[in-house]
Scaffold this active site. Structure first.
Site, PDB file in Angstrom:
ATOM      1  N   LYS A 290      32.886  47.528  44.312  1.00  0.00           N
ATOM      2  CA  LYS A 290      33.973  48.400  44.750  1.00  0.00           C
ATOM      3  C   LYS A 290      33.420  49.748  45.217  1.00  0.00           C
ATOM      4  O   LYS A 290      32.321  50.151  44.818  1.00  0.00           O
ATOM      5  CB  LYS A 290      34.940  48.667  43.581  1.00  0.00           C
ATOM      6  CG  LYS A 290      35.771  47.488  43.145  1.00  0.00           C
ATOM      7  CD  LYS A 290      36.638  47.898  41.945  1.00  0.00           C
ATOM      8  CE  LYS A 290      37.506  46.744  41.467  1.00  0.00           C
ATOM      9  NZ  LYS A 290      38.566  46.406  42.419  1.00  0.00           N
TER      10      LYS A 290
ATOM     11  N   ARG B 234      41.931  36.324  39.322  1.00  0.00           N
ATOM     12  CA  ARG B 234      42.548  35.002  39.522  1.00  0.00           C
ATOM     13  C   ARG B 234      41.655  33.888  38.977  1.00  0.00           C
ATOM     14  O   ARG B 234      42.152  32.833  38.578  1.00  0.00           O
ATOM     15  CB  ARG B 234      42.871  34.800  41.001  1.00  0.00           C
ATOM     16  CG  ARG B 234      41.694  34.738  41.914  1.00  0.00           C
ATOM     17  CD  ARG B 234      42.036  35.022  43.372  1.00  0.00           C
ATOM     18  NE  ARG B 234      42.411  36.424  43.555  1.00  0.00           N
ATOM     19  CZ  ARG B 234      42.819  36.944  44.712  1.00  0.00           C
ATOM     20  NH1 ARG B 234      42.897  36.169  45.789  1.00  0.00           N
ATOM     21  NH2 ARG B 234      43.128  38.218  44.809  1.00  0.00           N
TER      22      ARG B 234
END
Length: 498
Positions: free
Chosen positions: A271, A345
């Site tokens: 990130k 996920r």
């Protein structure tokens, strides 16, 4: 937590350091006004006549009684227009009352019921008070001059035992929310997956629940490839945390699954550095599930609930999973990893598949800070709902309308499933920028089968961030969003059909 009481009492008989009276915009009359000393009441009415205080929502004004009455001071609190007043506004107003009381340095105060008395009003006022009193000061030096509110009394004009029970239930829920906030606000150096596992074991011991913590090597044997893949880049090993509450015998349980990435660097798909510190909040879904089990157990609800929290730390290292990897999941499906920052996920999918196969639940709800796309779609004040069962999704949204936790459902059309088809595996873990919140849910749908399921993307609402609407009862940091809604749903579930 401060003691919150509900009493039927005349305000001319209630000894209190501060009496808070809600006043609707451009109205002079309020409940029990005739019980005030005539000179105090006259002064208040003159103030209202002169428009020095109009009752605009959230405005306030101090009235000194100069010894004329059992209260030392009166705080007039604006409630806005009567026709627009809702339980959520009562919750916010009660929180504003707490903040003003803290500013005034009072340890105890009383607050007059804001409007016509019903269960919703008492619940909202109790929640507003208890949630606004929260502060996360674990890492701060004690302030010798600070004064903490220790006791609050809600004064009502009806029999109090029934409404005291409502306040006590609301208090249990607020305690759970604040518990989740405490966990969510913990820095990553003090909250690896092992810490959440320890918290779960403590909850099980305290509240008589069953707990299990599955370790990494057992997960490998069980085939929980998604959780293992994401967690193997960190020196802090992953944990699969399971809590079971049995309050309804052999009835099928609700399954609650919460994402708990205790810190998310993005892994190899690193990130940007800006605001990466906020990724300590990527565990909030899992923290909320632990808090939900705490609430259900403390309230002794007549339902069965299983909470599953897959917990990992997503770090870049020589052992981290990579873009291009293909991972075999618990239900046998293979996933092509295109972005290691789509890790939530991966761990949720394994936990969902395992929970459904093991417990055959009546309904499944997952909570996760899953996608920035949900924030782009709905902002920082509305959670996204996606599911395969309209009745369940509608029910969650109806409960959310009662609690003021705004949620909105997004469609799961077939086209979104097409976006996550992979050339080299069954599916891939990202589907591109279009509809990112929905393609993430489409990914998860591959692991729930026909079980009634709703996914709650709380990326925008789990903590206060850019664009967050200021609510008096939500201090900066983790919010515990969604807990009050799901406790209400489970509370309604235990009631027999009309």
């Amino acid at each position: 937590m401060a003691q919150i009481k509900v009493e039927k009492a005349k305000i001319d008989q209630k000894q209190t350091s501060l009496l808070i009276i809600g006043v609707f915009e451009n109205e002079q009359n309020f409940s029990q006004s005739k019980e005030l000393d005539p000179s105090v009441l006259t002064y208040i009415k003159e103030t209202l006549d002169d428009k020095d205080f109009r009752g605009n929502f959230g405005s306030s004004m101090i009235v000194y009684t100069l010894g004329k009455g059992p209260m030392k001071k009166i705080l007039l609190l604006g409630l806005g227009k009567r026709k627009q007043f809702t339980d959520e506004m009562a919750r916010i107003a009660a929180g504003k009352a707490v903040l003003r009381a803290k500013e005034l340095g009072t340890k105890e105060f009383s607050i007059l019921q804001f409007s016509n008395l019903d269960e919703g009003l008492v619940e909202a006022m109790t929640e507003g008070i208890a949630l606004a009193l929260y502060s996360f000061d674990k890492y701060k030096a004690p302030d010798p001059e600070s004064v903490k509110v220790e006791e609050v009394t809600i004064l009502i004009n009806s029999d109090s035992p029934r409404f005291q029970m409502i306040a006590e239930k609301a208090g249990h829920v607020a305690e759970a929310v604040n518990f989740a906030r405490d966990l969510g606000n913990l820095p990553p150096n003090d909250c690896p997956p092992a810490h959440l596992a320890s918290v779960a074991l403590s909850l099980a011991s305290e509240y008589g629940m069953k707990a299990r913590v599955v370790e990494r090597y057992e997960m490998e044997t069980m085939g929980l490839g998604g959780i293992v893949a994401v967690g193997k880049g960190s020196n802090n090993p992953p944990k699969l945390i399971i809590l079971e509450y049995n309050g309804a015998g052999d009835a099928k349980p609700y399954l609650l699954v919460g994402k708990a990435v205790t810190f998310d660097t993005g892994g190899i798909s690193l990130k940007p550095g800006d605001k990466m510190d906020e990724m300590k909040f990527d565990k909030c879904g899992g923290c909320n599930v632990l808090a939900l089990l705490r609430a259900v157990a403390s309230m002794k609800l007549a339902v069965n609930v299983v909470g599953i929290v897959p917990s990992v730390e997503n770090m870049p290292s020589s052992t981290a999973y990579r873009p291009g990897d293909i991972v075999k999941m618990y239900n046998g499906k293979t996933v092509e990893v295109l972005n290691t920052d789509a890790e939530g996920r991966m761990i949720l999918a394994d936990a969902l598949a395992y929970g459904i196969a093991t417990y055959s639940p009546k309904a499944v709800i997952d909570m996760a800070t899953l996608t920035g796309a949900a924030i782009i779609a709905l902002g920082a004040n509305v959670a996204a709902l996606v599911g395969n069962n309209k009745q369940l999704t509608d029910r969650v949204r109806r409960m959310a309308e009662k609690t003021g936790e705004r949620m909105w459902d997004l469609p799961l059309y077939d086209e979104f499933h097409e976006q996550i088809k992979s050339t080299h595996a069954d599916i891939k873990n990202i589907g591109g920028r279009p509809g990112g919140a929905i393609t993430a849910a489409a990914f998860l749908s591959n692991f729930v089968g026909s079980a009634p399921w709703v996914h709650m993307d709380i990326a925008g609402t789990a903590w206060t961030q850019d664009g967050t609407y200021e609510r008096s009862y939500n201090p900066k940091g983790a919010t515990g969003f969604g807990i009050r809604t799901l406790v209400k749903q489970l509370s309604e579930e235990e009631k027999p059909p009309a």
